[in-house]
Design an enzyme around this catalytic site. Sequence first.
Site, PDB file in Angstrom:
ATOM      1  N   ASP A 162       0.858  -1.192   0.000  1.00  0.00           N
ATOM      2  CA  ASP A 162       0.000   0.000   0.000  1.00  0.00           C
ATOM      3  C   ASP A 162       0.891   1.238   0.000  1.00  0.00           C
ATOM      4  O   ASP A 162       1.682   1.442   0.916  1.00  0.00           O
ATOM      5  CB  ASP A 162      -0.901  -0.016   1.244  1.00  0.00           C
ATOM      6  CG  ASP A 162      -1.883   1.154   1.296  1.00  0.00           C
ATOM      7  OD1 ASP A 162      -1.900   1.969   0.346  1.00  0.00           O
ATOM      8  OD2 ASP A 162      -2.627   1.255   2.293  1.00  0.00           O
ATOM      9  N   ASP A 193      -8.075   2.698  -2.575  1.00  0.00           N
ATOM     10  CA  ASP A 193      -8.514   3.060  -1.227  1.00  0.00           C
ATOM     11  C   ASP A 193      -8.958   4.528  -1.297  1.00  0.00           C
ATOM     12  O   ASP A 193     -10.138   4.825  -1.606  1.00  0.00           O
ATOM     13  CB  ASP A 193      -7.342   2.819  -0.247  1.00  0.00           C
ATOM     14  CG  ASP A 193      -7.586   3.291   1.180  1.00  0.00           C
ATOM     15  OD1 ASP A 193      -8.643   3.874   1.453  1.00  0.00           O
ATOM     16  OD2 ASP A 193      -6.714   3.090   2.051  1.00  0.00           O
TER      17      ASP A 193
HETATM   18  O1  OSB Z   1      -4.208   3.275   3.847  1.00  0.00           O
HETATM   19  O2  OSB Z   1      -5.158   1.586   4.675  1.00  0.00           O
HETATM   20  C1  OSB Z   1      -4.569   2.659   4.832  1.00  0.00           C
HETATM   21  C2  OSB Z   1      -3.998   3.290   8.561  1.00  0.00           C
HETATM   22  C3  OSB Z   1      -4.155   4.652   8.625  1.00  0.00           C
HETATM   23  C4  OSB Z   1      -4.382   5.348   7.462  1.00  0.00           C
HETATM   24  C5  OSB Z   1      -4.478   4.678   6.232  1.00  0.00           C
HETATM   25  C6  OSB Z   1      -4.363   3.299   6.181  1.00  0.00           C
HETATM   26  C7  OSB Z   1      -4.078   2.608   7.361  1.00  0.00           C
HETATM   27  C8  OSB Z   1      -3.816   1.187   7.385  1.00  0.00           C
HETATM   28  C9  OSB Z   1      -4.050   0.453   8.682  1.00  0.00           C
HETATM   29  O3  OSB Z   1      -3.346   0.562   6.466  1.00  0.00           O
HETATM   30  C10 OSB Z   1      -5.298  -0.321   8.666  1.00  0.00           C
HETATM   31  C11 OSB Z   1      -5.619  -0.863  10.027  1.00  0.00           C
HETATM   32  O4  OSB Z   1      -4.997  -1.850  10.421  1.00  0.00           O
HETATM   33  O5  OSB Z   1      -6.499  -0.277  10.700  1.00  0.00           O
HETATM   34 MG    MG Z   2      -4.718   2.191   2.140  1.00  0.00          MG
END
Ligand code: OSB
Ligand code: MG
Length: 351
Positions: free
Chosen positions: A171, A221
């Site tokens: 990601d 996302d």
């Molecule tokens: O992009 O999915 C994302 C956490 C904070 C902001 C963005 C993201 C995330 C995570 C963590 O990837 C997801 C989690 O374990 O809650």
């Molecule tokens: Mg993400």
Amino acid sequence: MRLELIHLRLPLVHFFETSFGRVHENETLLVRLEEDGCVGWGECPAGAAPHYSYETVETARYVIAGFWRPEGFGNVRGHPMAKAGVEMALWDLRARKEGRPLRELYGGTRDEIESGVSLGIEERPDDLLARVAEARERGYRRVKVKIKPGWDLDVIEKIRERFPALPLMADANAAYTTADFAHLAKLDAFNLTMLEQPLDHDDLFDHAQLARAMRTPICLDESVKSPADARHALEIGACRIINIKQARVGGPARARQIHDIAREAGAPVWCGGLLESGIGRAHNVALASLPNFTLPGDVSASDRYYREDVIDPPFRLTERGTLSVPRGPGIGVEVREDVIARYTVRRERVL
Ligand code: OSB
Ligand code: MG
């Protein structure tokens, strides 16, 4: 009806770093709705800074306190996390009043959901390798790692060398540009299940171009903020998979619409997360019980985030690498107001 907003600051067990920065504690806004002796809970996991999106705990608080009425948000534009927090609380309240689990109201079909883990950027690749090994030992069904320019191909290569069969994805949180297509296409060598949000947080068009330049499926996302975005993204080939976060898209109703749009297009979805407390996590678990959530999500056990969760019981990973969907009324877990009080920065009655 009584509506209260509770700003929490929860220390993380381990810092979490993405392409937009590192956090040691998570700020989140709880929505507490009380009516006829029943309480419903929701969560706006907006964080302290407008990095993932333009919202923060403060903007969510401002928008709910200033513009929410019992009839709804009227003509408020944007601010999906503020809207989602209130909508979650309304659904929880309704489900508790009816004595039914939230999952049943949503039409969820699963008793347990497959759990993955999202691992942040570390100081050294070896630190990340140790965390990947730990996640695997615990039984998580897939591992997602955060990447950014300078922390990508080499790190992924090391993980792959050591864990050839691990379901692995990356990601980027919008850290790359159209100048990076050839670089990103080199990720094709590592058999990733998908690459999440490589390009701009608002972009669909360039993602469609990138998707044609690499084999690894693109998952969106940040760029999918509405059912219309989901339709457009799938129609132009900007992604093959969608990460659904009810907080990002404005609440459970819109999340379900996106779920249905993706299902009709033959595209799988999975449930993302924003480091939620147990309350937002319970809402995510209920949502992820819907049938087209066919891939493991970023909904991990409570202890992966916090030493102490605000719910009882906390979510625990089963030996199958899943979380059980609670069967009790509403979100199906007890909310620990005593724990909440210990982490409260500010509590305010809005109505
Ligand atoms: O992009 O999915 C994302 C956490 C904070 C902001 C963005 C993201 C995330 C995570 C963590 O990837 C997801 C989690 O374990 O809650
Ligand atoms: Mg993400």
